[in-house]
Design an enzyme around this catalytic site. Sequence first.
Site, mmCIF file in Angstrom:
data_model
loop_
_atom_site.group_PDB
_atom_site.id
_atom_site.type_symbol
_atom_site.label_atom_id
_atom_site.label_comp_id
_atom_site.label_asym_id
_atom_site.label_seq_id
_atom_site.Cartn_x
_atom_site.Cartn_y
_atom_site.Cartn_z
ATOM 1 N N GLY A 23 -2.815 -9.259 -1.697
ATOM 2 C CA GLY A 23 -1.703 -8.680 -0.872
ATOM 3 C C GLY A 23 -2.207 -7.908 0.386
ATOM 4 N N GLU A 51 -3.980 -0.800 -0.228
ATOM 5 C CA GLU A 51 -3.355 -1.689 -1.038
ATOM 6 C C GLU A 51 -1.925 -2.125 0.000
ATOM 7 O OE1 GLU A 51 -2.396 -3.494 -3.261
ATOM 8 O OE2 GLU A 51 -1.258 -2.474 -4.939
ATOM 9 N N ASP A 52 -1.346 -3.326 -0.411
ATOM 10 C CA ASP A 52 -0.421 -3.716 0.365
ATOM 11 C C ASP A 52 1.093 -2.703 0.054
ATOM 12 O OD1 ASP A 52 0.226 -4.596 -2.048
ATOM 13 O OD2 ASP A 52 0.671 -6.601 -1.840
ATOM 14 N N ASP A 69 4.724 0.441 -5.445
ATOM 15 C CA ASP A 69 6.015 -0.107 -5.842
ATOM 16 C C ASP A 69 6.272 0.938 -7.303
ATOM 17 O OD1 ASP A 69 8.494 -1.342 -6.282
ATOM 18 O OD2 ASP A 69 7.432 -2.638 -7.793
ATOM 19 N N LYS A 77 7.622 2.139 -1.750
ATOM 20 C CA LYS A 77 9.012 2.091 -2.194
ATOM 21 C C LYS A 77 9.244 3.309 -3.327
ATOM 22 C CE LYS A 77 9.016 -2.892 -2.709
ATOM 23 N NZ LYS A 77 9.462 -4.018 -3.571
ATOM 24 N N PHE A 91 12.715 -6.642 -1.766
ATOM 25 C CA PHE A 91 11.619 -7.519 -2.083
ATOM 26 C C PHE A 91 11.174 -7.915 -0.789
ATOM 27 C CE2 PHE A 91 8.777 -10.747 -3.341
ATOM 28 C CZ PHE A 91 8.273 -10.270 -4.615
ATOM 29 N N ARG A 119 2.675 -15.316 2.745
ATOM 30 C CA ARG A 119 1.720 -14.445 3.188
ATOM 31 C C ARG A 119 1.312 -14.450 4.637
ATOM 32 N NH1 ARG A 119 -0.601 -12.486 -1.463
ATOM 33 N NH2 ARG A 119 -0.786 -13.635 -3.261
#
Length: 178
Positions: A46, A101-102, A105, A133, A154, A167
Amino acid sequence: MPNRPHVIDEMISAKAIAARIETLAREIKQEFADTDKLVVIGLLRGSFVFIADLVRELDMVVEVDFLEASSYGDGMESSREVRILKDLRGQIADRDVLVVEDIVDTGHTLAHVTDYLGTRHPRKLKTIALLDKPARREVGFKADWIGFEIPDEFVVGYGIDFAQRNRNLPYIGKVRFI
Ligand code: IMP
Ligand code: MG
């Protein structure tokens, strides 16, 4: 799930992402001003677009490496149990390291990855995530830099997938089922 009819609504434009990365890169350069070589580690898959844009804003000596941790599989739920699927190629002992990191969560992935990398005794270990998030957090993990805080939606695009799709979108969009 990915076959369920859905549309993607733009949430963060490519332009807004680029502007934010310029600011983040300035802060990162300050933090690592005394570093001779920064090891930038992207979490596959990601983060690949984010790390590509971020390192091009870092006019300093960087080495790029990648690590893959197990993730969602093809669903929309976090697996919680994190495993290392592909390890680094290079050494990080006594080195200055930035993990890219993307999304943070639940926090399990970055909490696990930073513990794992910490056992190799880097000199400094910092983390950056494009998206956060906070409403979804299950462990007390906090990245050193965050691009954007987002609600519990999402999202896809800019490297981030829904069952391996989307992506390649140049912006961050949210998935809306119709
Ligand atoms: P965590 O371990 O729950 O913090 O999960 C982090 C990983 O879950 C990220 O690296 C993403 O791969 C994935 N993830 C979390 N939220 C989303 C999302 O909205 N879209 C796609 N992938 C997500
Ligand atoms: Mg991931």
